[in-house]
Motif scaffolding. Structure first.
Motif, PDB file in Angstrom:
ATOM      1  N   THR A  69       0.840  -1.210   0.000  1.00  0.00           N
ATOM      2  CA  THR A  69       0.000   0.000   0.000  1.00  0.00           C
ATOM      3  C   THR A  69       0.867   1.249   0.000  1.00  0.00           C
ATOM      4  O   THR A  69       0.586   2.219  -0.714  1.00  0.00           O
ATOM      5  N   SER A 107       3.864   1.537  -1.222  1.00  0.00           N
ATOM      6  CA  SER A 107       4.497   1.679  -2.550  1.00  0.00           C
ATOM      7  C   SER A 107       3.493   2.238  -3.554  1.00  0.00           C
ATOM      8  O   SER A 107       3.840   3.085  -4.386  1.00  0.00           O
ATOM      9  N   GLU A 108       2.264   1.739  -3.461  1.00  0.00           N
ATOM     10  CA  GLU A 108       1.228   2.158  -4.411  1.00  0.00           C
ATOM     11  C   GLU A 108       0.830   3.618  -4.214  1.00  0.00           C
ATOM     12  O   GLU A 108       0.685   4.365  -5.175  1.00  0.00           O
ATOM     13  N   ARG A 109       0.694   4.020  -2.935  1.00  0.00           N
ATOM     14  CA  ARG A 109       0.102   5.339  -2.667  1.00  0.00           C
ATOM     15  C   ARG A 109       1.130   6.409  -2.319  1.00  0.00           C
ATOM     16  O   ARG A 109       0.757   7.589  -2.193  1.00  0.00           O
ATOM     17  N   ASP A 159       7.831   4.639   1.256  1.00  0.00           N
ATOM     18  CA  ASP A 159       7.370   3.251   1.136  1.00  0.00           C
ATOM     19  C   ASP A 159       8.075   2.306   2.121  1.00  0.00           C
ATOM     20  O   ASP A 159       8.034   1.095   1.979  1.00  0.00           O
TER      21      ASP A 159
END
Ligand SMILES: Cc1cc2nc3c(=O)[nH]c(=O)nc-3n(C[C@H](O)[C@H](O)[C@H](O)COP(=O)(O)OP(=O)(O)OC[C@H]3O[C@@H](n4cnc5c(N)ncnc54)[C@H](O)[C@@H]3O)c2cc1C
Length: 290
Positions: A20, A22-24, A164
């Motif tokens: 999450t 890394s994604e956001r 991240d």
């Protein structure tokens, strides 16, 4: 005030937390004890779009010695440290600091690693970890890295963690035999942040000072290492004159600002007096006199 709208994710593994983050990226924040993040969100100083709750991730609530180090998992609360006989007997700088952090409500929820990740110059654990030469283990999409506490604390509320990365553990080296330490904190009332505070740890080597750590809270943009004071003591006898000179150098290293807790001069003076008292206690503990 209510926080701005945010998504909430309860992670059950570290991989989920990291995915999450890394994604956001900057939009996401880890939620540990929530004792700093939630007040900031309520004041709208922080407006993350998504919170990744660490509390459901198993295996992060351990406080144990392993391989010559004290390992503090990411979900270890201040309260656990306060109650730990291991800390009181073998890591007295930590043992003395834990009960001085805020009040029981905050200590019940707040975490040591959360405090380090938050990077508050008023945070007590930062100075304790500098004095004890601790490090943190950070895990991100590229794997794990160990960051010394000196390299972690970068500025007010700023660390060298990537958005991240999550701190999984803090590590404090075993100070060894003939060591002692303490944490002295001046607060206006119980539960307040420090007006000024000093963490010390001393290891004796044949009557001389072998290793020494002196670090300060609330008197600079980050917790500060009083490096010149440490250098002045290292290798010499811990005499009253040497302690007084180290205390003078620690006060010189402080960068206090006048505010509601006191004037800059007053805080600098507290640093000097607490460094002197702290070093005397540390040496007495190292020699078994206390
Ligand atoms: C009234 C009050 C008084 C206080 N007084 C003191 C005091 O005297 N001394 C003191 O030291 N502290 C004090 N605190 C702060 C308290 O110690 C917090 O618990 C601590 O600063 C943050 O820990 P937390 O687990 O609550 O983190 P959270 O509030 O959950 O998170 C804080 C920040 O760190 C990040 N974070 C948390 N855990 C991790 C992790 N494992 N990896 C990466 N990032 C992470 C979050 O994303 C967030 O940005 C006080 C708090 C309050 C509300």
């Amino acid at each position: 005030m209510y926080p701005a709208r945010f998504e909430y994710t309860a992670a059950s593994t570290l991989e989920e937390v990291i995915a999450t983050l890394s994604e956001r990226g900057d939009e996401a924040k880890v939620l540990a004890g929530g004792q700093s993040l939630i007040p900031l969100m309520k004041l709208r100083f922080a407006t993350p779009e998504v919170l990744v709750d660490l509390n459901g991730v198993p295996g992060l609530d351990y406080l144990e010695e392993r391989g010559g180090e004290l390992c503090i998992g990411a979900l270890v609360r201040h309260k656990t440290c306060e109650k730990s006989e291991l800390l009181r007997s073998r890591y007295p700088t930590l043992g003395d600091a834990a009960p001085q952090i805020s009040d029981p409500l905050v200590r019940n929820r707040g975490t040591v690693c959360g405090s380090l990740a938050h990077g508050d110059p008023q945070g007590d654990w930062g100075a304790v970890m500098l004095a004890t030469r601790a490090s943190v283990v950070a895990r991100g999409p590229e794997g794990e890295r160990t960051i010394s506490i000196d390299d972690l604390l970068d500025g007010p509320f700023t660390t060298t963690l990537s958005p991240d990365e999550v701190i999984t553990e803090a590590r404090v080296p075993d100070p060894g035999a003939r060591s002692g330490g303490t944490y002295l904190k001046l607060e206006r009332k119980v539960g307040d942040y420090a007006t000024a505070a000093v963490a010390v740890q001393v290891t004796l080597d044949n009557g001389s000072v072998g290793e020494v750590g002196i670090a300060l809270t609330g008197v600079g943009p980050t917790n500060l290492r009083a490096a010149a004071a440490e250098d002045a003591l290292r290798g010499g006898e811990p005499s009253e004159a040497a302690i007084a000179e180290a205390a003078r150098l620690a006060a010189e290293a402080a960068q206090p600002q006048s505010d509601i807790r006191g004037t800059a001069d007053y805080k600098r003076s507290v640093v000097r007096v607490f460094t002197e008292r702290g070093l005397r206690t540390a040496v007495a503990r190292a020699t078994g006199e206390e």
